[in-house]
Design an enzyme around this catalytic site. Structure first.
Site, PDB file in Angstrom:
ATOM      1  N   CYS A   6      -2.584  -1.413   9.340  1.00 16.95           N
ATOM      2  CA  CYS A   6      -2.844  -0.794   8.267  1.00 16.95           C
ATOM      3  C   CYS A   6      -3.669   0.573   8.438  1.00 16.95           C
ATOM      4  CB  CYS A   6      -3.176  -1.469   7.076  1.00 16.95           C
ATOM      5  SG  CYS A   6      -1.887  -2.631   6.746  1.00 16.95           S
ATOM      6  N   PHE A  34      -5.019  -8.291  17.436  1.00 16.65           N
ATOM      7  CA  PHE A  34      -5.954  -7.041  16.826  1.00 16.65           C
ATOM      8  C   PHE A  34      -7.428  -7.209  16.414  1.00 16.65           C
ATOM      9  CE2 PHE A  34      -6.251  -6.209  12.431  1.00 16.65           C
ATOM     10  CZ  PHE A  34      -5.340  -7.365  11.851  1.00 16.65           C
ATOM     11  N   PHE A  75     -12.061   4.318   4.515  1.00 15.56           N
ATOM     12  CA  PHE A  75     -13.468   4.349   4.628  1.00 15.56           C
ATOM     13  C   PHE A  75     -14.215   3.332   5.548  1.00 15.56           C
ATOM     14  CE2 PHE A  75     -16.346   6.535   1.239  1.00 15.56           C
ATOM     15  CZ  PHE A  75     -15.300   7.403   0.964  1.00 15.56           C
ATOM     16  N   ASN A  93      -9.330   1.708   2.852  1.00 18.27           N
ATOM     17  CA  ASN A  93      -9.062   1.349   4.340  1.00 18.27           C
ATOM     18  C   ASN A  93      -9.645   2.689   5.095  1.00 18.27           C
ATOM     19  OD1 ASN A  93      -8.083  -0.962   4.007  1.00 18.27           O
ATOM     20  ND2 ASN A  93      -5.950  -0.157   4.491  1.00 18.27           N
ATOM     21  N   THR A  99       0.902  -1.236  -0.056  1.00 19.95           N
ATOM     22  CA  THR A  99       0.073  -0.016  -0.068  1.00 19.95           C
ATOM     23  C   THR A  99       0.981   1.176  -0.036  1.00 19.95           C
ATOM     24  OG1 THR A  99      -1.689  -1.335   1.328  1.00 19.95           O
ATOM     25  CG2 THR A  99      -1.933   1.230   1.186  1.00 19.95           C
ATOM     26  N   PHE A 151      -6.430  -6.069  -0.842  1.00 21.09           N
ATOM     27  CA  PHE A 151      -7.660  -5.970  -0.113  1.00 21.09           C
ATOM     28  C   PHE A 151      -7.949  -6.990   1.011  1.00 21.09           C
ATOM     29  CE2 PHE A 151      -8.199  -3.411  -3.885  1.00 21.09           C
ATOM     30  CZ  PHE A 151      -8.305  -2.160  -3.441  1.00 21.09           C
TER      31      PHE A 151
HETATM   32  P1  NAD Z   1       5.234  -7.544   6.635  1.00 22.42           P
HETATM   33  O1  NAD Z   1       5.950  -6.567   7.607  1.00 22.42           O
HETATM   34  O2  NAD Z   1       4.391  -8.697   7.301  1.00 22.42           O
HETATM   35  O3  NAD Z   1       6.035  -8.002   5.645  1.00 22.42           O
HETATM   36  C1  NAD Z   1       7.119  -7.451   4.760  1.00 22.42           C
HETATM   37  C2  NAD Z   1       8.132  -8.211   4.644  1.00 22.42           C
HETATM   38  O4  NAD Z   1       9.111  -7.317   3.572  1.00 22.42           O
HETATM   39  C3  NAD Z   1       8.873  -8.455   5.687  1.00 22.42           C
HETATM   40  O5  NAD Z   1       9.360  -9.813   5.973  1.00 22.42           O
HETATM   41  C4  NAD Z   1      10.280  -7.785   5.479  1.00 22.42           C
HETATM   42  O6  NAD Z   1      11.346  -8.334   5.944  1.00 22.42           O
HETATM   43  C5  NAD Z   1      10.295  -7.640   3.781  1.00 22.42           C
HETATM   44  N1  NAD Z   1      11.169  -6.940   3.247  1.00 22.42           N
HETATM   45  C6  NAD Z   1      11.382  -5.512   3.624  1.00 22.42           C
HETATM   46  N2  NAD Z   1      12.350  -4.861   2.791  1.00 22.42           N
HETATM   47  C7  NAD Z   1      12.835  -5.914   1.936  1.00 22.42           C
HETATM   48  C8  NAD Z   1      13.769  -5.811   1.108  1.00 22.42           C
HETATM   49  N3  NAD Z   1      14.385  -4.629   0.579  1.00 22.42           N
HETATM   50  N4  NAD Z   1      13.993  -7.133   0.207  1.00 22.42           N
HETATM   51  C9  NAD Z   1      13.192  -8.031   0.759  1.00 22.42           C
HETATM   52  N5  NAD Z   1      12.244  -8.199   1.645  1.00 22.42           N
HETATM   53  C10 NAD Z   1      11.959  -7.038   2.383  1.00 22.42           C
HETATM   54  O7  NAD Z   1       4.138  -6.380   6.067  1.00 22.42           O
HETATM   55  P2  NAD Z   1       2.698  -6.885   5.489  1.00 22.42           P
HETATM   56  O8  NAD Z   1       1.684  -6.909   6.385  1.00 22.42           O
HETATM   57  O9  NAD Z   1       2.746  -8.077   4.547  1.00 22.42           O
HETATM   58  O10 NAD Z   1       2.410  -5.507   4.542  1.00 22.42           O
HETATM   59  C11 NAD Z   1       3.090  -5.332   3.193  1.00 22.42           C
HETATM   60  C12 NAD Z   1       2.499  -4.508   2.536  1.00 22.42           C
HETATM   61  O11 NAD Z   1       1.220  -4.736   2.019  1.00 22.42           O
HETATM   62  C13 NAD Z   1       2.076  -2.901   3.280  1.00 22.42           C
HETATM   63  O12 NAD Z   1       2.338  -1.801   2.450  1.00 22.42           O
HETATM   64  C14 NAD Z   1       0.702  -3.077   3.681  1.00 22.42           C
HETATM   65  O13 NAD Z   1       0.293  -1.875   3.951  1.00 22.42           O
HETATM   66  C15 NAD Z   1       0.099  -3.948   2.516  1.00 22.42           C
HETATM   67  N6  NAD Z   1      -1.146  -4.779   3.158  1.00 22.42           N
HETATM   68  C16 NAD Z   1      -1.026  -5.249   4.435  1.00 22.42           C
HETATM   69  C17 NAD Z   1      -2.202  -6.113   4.677  1.00 22.42           C
HETATM   70  C18 NAD Z   1      -2.332  -7.070   5.750  1.00 22.42           C
HETATM   71  O14 NAD Z   1      -3.177  -7.631   6.219  1.00 22.42           O
HETATM   72  N7  NAD Z   1      -1.241  -7.097   6.421  1.00 22.42           N
HETATM   73  C19 NAD Z   1      -3.411  -6.303   3.696  1.00 22.42           C
HETATM   74  C20 NAD Z   1      -3.308  -5.311   2.483  1.00 22.42           C
HETATM   75  C21 NAD Z   1      -2.061  -4.302   2.222  1.00 22.42           C
HETATM   76  C1  UGA Z   2      -8.179  -4.315   6.686  1.00 31.46           C
HETATM   77  C2  UGA Z   2      -9.092  -4.116   5.572  1.00 31.46           C
HETATM   78  O1  UGA Z   2     -10.206  -4.905   5.934  1.00 31.46           O
HETATM   79  C3  UGA Z   2      -8.596  -4.859   4.564  1.00 31.46           C
HETATM   80  O2  UGA Z   2      -9.559  -4.831   3.304  1.00 31.46           O
HETATM   81  C4  UGA Z   2      -7.131  -4.397   3.991  1.00 31.46           C
HETATM   82  O3  UGA Z   2      -6.807  -4.981   2.943  1.00 31.46           O
HETATM   83  C5  UGA Z   2      -6.280  -4.357   5.171  1.00 31.46           C
HETATM   84  O4  UGA Z   2      -6.888  -3.588   6.434  1.00 31.46           O
HETATM   85  C6  UGA Z   2      -4.894  -3.731   4.955  1.00 31.46           C
HETATM   86  O5  UGA Z   2      -4.779  -2.937   4.117  1.00 31.46           O
HETATM   87  O6  UGA Z   2      -4.195  -4.091   5.744  1.00 31.46           O
HETATM   88  P1  UGA Z   2      -7.458  -5.979   8.796  1.00 31.46           P
HETATM   89  O7  UGA Z   2      -6.695  -4.905   9.359  1.00 31.46           O
HETATM   90  O8  UGA Z   2      -6.616  -7.381   8.487  1.00 31.46           O
HETATM   91  O9  UGA Z   2      -7.980  -5.734   7.235  1.00 31.46           O
HETATM   92  O10 UGA Z   2      -8.866  -6.396   9.298  1.00 31.46           O
HETATM   93  P2  UGA Z   2     -10.051  -5.721   9.548  1.00 31.46           P
HETATM   94  O11 UGA Z   2     -11.257  -6.992   9.558  1.00 31.46           O
HETATM   95  O12 UGA Z   2     -10.394  -4.619   8.560  1.00 31.46           O
HETATM   96  O13 UGA Z   2     -10.075  -5.094  10.919  1.00 31.46           O
HETATM   97  C7  UGA Z   2      -9.290  -4.162  11.541  1.00 31.46           C
HETATM   98  C8  UGA Z   2      -9.689  -3.697  12.764  1.00 31.46           C
HETATM   99  O14 UGA Z   2     -11.128  -3.056  13.006  1.00 31.46           O
HETATM  100  C9  UGA Z   2      -9.668  -4.869  13.794  1.00 31.46           C
HETATM  101  O15 UGA Z   2      -9.012  -4.272  14.915  1.00 31.46           O
HETATM  102  C10 UGA Z   2     -11.203  -5.232  14.136  1.00 31.46           C
HETATM  103  O16 UGA Z   2     -11.563  -5.585  15.341  1.00 31.46           O
HETATM  104  C11 UGA Z   2     -11.646  -3.729  14.156  1.00 31.46           C
HETATM  105  N1  UGA Z   2     -13.263  -3.801  13.655  1.00 31.46           N
HETATM  106  C12 UGA Z   2     -13.689  -4.326  12.570  1.00 31.46           C
HETATM  107  C13 UGA Z   2     -14.177  -3.289  14.540  1.00 31.46           C
HETATM  108  O17 UGA Z   2     -13.771  -2.814  15.652  1.00 31.46           O
HETATM  109  N2  UGA Z   2     -15.440  -3.347  14.151  1.00 31.46           N
HETATM  110  C14 UGA Z   2     -15.801  -3.844  13.105  1.00 31.46           C
HETATM  111  O18 UGA Z   2     -17.120  -3.563  12.793  1.00 31.46           O
HETATM  112  C15 UGA Z   2     -15.099  -4.335  12.287  1.00 31.46           C
END
Ligand code: NAD
Ligand code: UGA
Length: 458
Positions: free
Chosen positions: A275, A337, A225, A223, A131, A161
């Site tokens: 996020c 979380f 919204f 996110n 992101t 997403f």
């Molecule tokens: P994360 O911290 O779990 O994973 C990121 C990984 O990238 C780490 O393992 C880190 O060691 C590695 N990394 C960093 N720099 C590097 C490099 N130069 N070369 C190789 N590896 C490297 O993060 P995440 O939760 O997977 O999120 C990644 C991205 O996706 C973020 O931008 C986040 O906003 C987005 N995103 C996350 C979620 C989610 O649910 N966690 C959902 C949608 C989008």
């Molecule tokens: C959220 C979005 O839902 C994903 O679409 C997105 O890809 C992701 O962030 C991201 O960019 O990282 P996530 O954070 O994994 O996903 O989980 P959610 O289900 O969205 O919950 C987020 C937080 O809101 C949690 O702490 C949850 O308990 C809380 N929540 C959720 C509430 O307090 N009330 C609700 O009605 C729903």
């Protein structure tokens, strides 16, 4: 075996790991490699104990690993040998310099772009999976344009997403796949290559395309919204507590309007996760950068209400427990979380623990999957904290239970058994509204739900 496509993902985290596992699972004709700078993470992906807990993930990793899914630390070789490169590195909030506490820290992202440039010996499609602030693709393109030979790069935006706890389900059956590209011949061709990958399991009408900036911005706005809905319902939960209205009834009545919809209207102790806060602050920073100060204020208030909700939770505990928590034993049911994940990043439980320790309470934490991360989060925090897997044992001798994560296991506990072992008067603060409040009151607890009248024995 010769594979039809060779796909690389840089970043083996919560997004890179599950997303690539799903592509490998749905497309046995493609070879998928996931690389990371963290050798421990890669070793865990190659073991029976995966680095993240996600329902259904073990099964798809087991079905593909070593066949067409590979985890490795060889970033250089990965870049050289693959033509399609997803970048899924972390993009946390910047903690230093200009924009500290707001802007996205793009150092990992930029380092990756430079590595791609350095090690590429043939043309590549580079896909932003992380992101990112709108216009990041421009920076990526500028770095990659320094190519010395005939190698060229097309940058696409393909935000993810998925939500944690339901990642496998979300990846298997996404609401939409969004792909943003440059409106050039090679940009459009690159987009088609990516569409072809998803079309292996996602219906075509769910694969939508846009210009690259809309795609980048749509992810952050989605996110924002979602988080805004939670802050809206949480703000109203405060009003419910003052007026004897019931937030569950209000959210049901409001959510039945099909224009509003019923999802994401559960009042809680506040949203957490890596996020929501990060992406909203990033949006706020972008608005400020473009001098849209009123827009920035509007979105920042979503984060302020979230903080207020957590502080309200603490103050409620303090005032209802005779204005002192010093020496009292408080059991936290849940530290993740949200349910069905071991992830504790930005979990309200971290802030709540910190505040309770400041009040000199003794904290006992239980969680089915997040104790390892909880221990890491609380390292160095002063005060008495212990970690107990069994919720019944955790609650023994406690003055209060605070339910912070909506794990199913907490819904059906034997609360009579728990009550019998607790110090009296015993209180439950339900930050998730998941238990039967009336029943717990009848057992003898003082019950403090979120956004509903408290049930107390005077
Ligand atoms: P994360 O911290 O779990 O994973 C990121 C990984 O990238 C780490 O393992 C880190 O060691 C590695 N990394 C960093 N720099 C590097 C490099 N130069 N070369 C190789 N590896 C490297 O993060 P995440 O939760 O997977 O999120 C990644 C991205 O996706 C973020 O931008 C986040 O906003 C987005 N995103 C996350 C979620 C989610 O649910 N966690 C959902 C949608 C989008
Ligand atoms: C959220 C979005 O839902 C994903 O679409 C997105 O890809 C992701 O962030 C991201 O960019 O990282 P996530 O954070 O994994 O996903 O989980 P959610 O289900 O969205 O919950 C987020 C937080 O809101 C949690 O702490 C949850 O308990 C809380 N929540 C959720 C509430 O307090 N009330 C609700 O009605 C729903």
């Amino acid at each position: 075996m010769k594979f039809k496509k060779n796909i690389l993902c840089i970043g083996a985290g919560y997004v890179g790991g599950p997303t690539m596992a799903m592509i490998a699972y749905k497309c046995p004709q493609y070879r998928v490699t996931v690389v990371d700078i963290n050798p421990i993470r890669i070793a865990e992906w190659n073991s029976d104990d995966l680095p993240i807990y996600e329902p259904g993930l073990d099964e798809i990793v087991k079905a593909t690993r070593g066949k067409n899914l590979f985890f490795s630390t060889d970033i250089e070789g990965g870049i050289r040998d693959n033509d399609i490169i997803f970048v899924s590195v972390n993009t946390p909030t910047k903690t230093f310099g200009a924009g500290a506490g707001m802007a996205a820290d793009l150092q990992y992202w930029e380092k990756t772009a430079r590595q791609i440039l350095q090690y590429s010996e043939s043309s590549k499609i580079v896909i932003e999976k992380s992101t990112l602030p709108v216009k990041t693709a421009l920076a990526m393109e500028k770095i990659l344009n320094y190519t010395k030979n005939s190698v060229s790069f097309d940058v696409l935006s393909n935000p993810e997403f998925l939500a944690e706890g339901s990642a496998v389900k979300d990846l298997e059956n996404p609401d939409r796949i969004l792909i943003g590209c440059r409106d050039t011949k090679s940009g459009l061709a690159a987009r088609e290559t990516l569409v072809e990958i998803y079309a292996n399991w996602v219906p075509r009408e769910k694969i939508i395309t846009s210009n690259i900036w809309s795609s980048e911005l749509s992810k952050i706005v989605s996110n924002a919204f979602l988080a805004q809905r939670i802050s809206s319902i949480n703000a109203i939960s405060a009003l419910c507590e003052k007026t004897d209205a019931d937030i569950t009834e209000v959210s049901k009545a409001v959510g039945m309007d099909s224009r509003i919809g019923s999802k994401f209207l559960s009042a809680s102790v506040g949203f957490g996760g890596s996020c929501f806060k990060k992406d909203i602050l990033n949006l706020v920073y972008l608005c400020q950068h473009y001098s849209l100060h009123k827009v920035a204020d509007y979105w920042e208030s979503v984060v302020r209400i979230n903080q207020y909700q957590q502080e309200r939770f603490i103050l409620n505990m303090l005032t209802t427990m005779f204005n002192t928590l010093a020496g009292k034993r408080i059991c936290l049911f849940g530290f993740a979380f949200k349910a069905n994940t071991g992830d504790t990043r930005e979990s309200p439980a971290i802030y709540i623990t910190k505040r309770l320790l400041e009040e000199k309470a003794e904290i006992i934490i239980t969680d089915p999957k997040a104790l390892k991360n909880a221990k890491a989060d609380l390292t160095g925090m002063e005060g008495k904290v212990s970690f107990v897997e069994d919720p019944y044992k955790a609650a023994e001798g406690c003055h209060a239970i605070a339910i912070l994560t909506e794990w199913d296991v907490y819904r059906n506990l034997d609360f009579q058994k728990i009550f019998n072992t607790m110090t009296k008067p015993a209180s439950i603060f339900d930050g998730r509204n998941i238990i039967d409040h009336k029943r717990c009151f009848d057992i003898g607890f003082n019950v403090y739900p979120t956004g509903k009248p408290a049930l107390t024995h005077s």
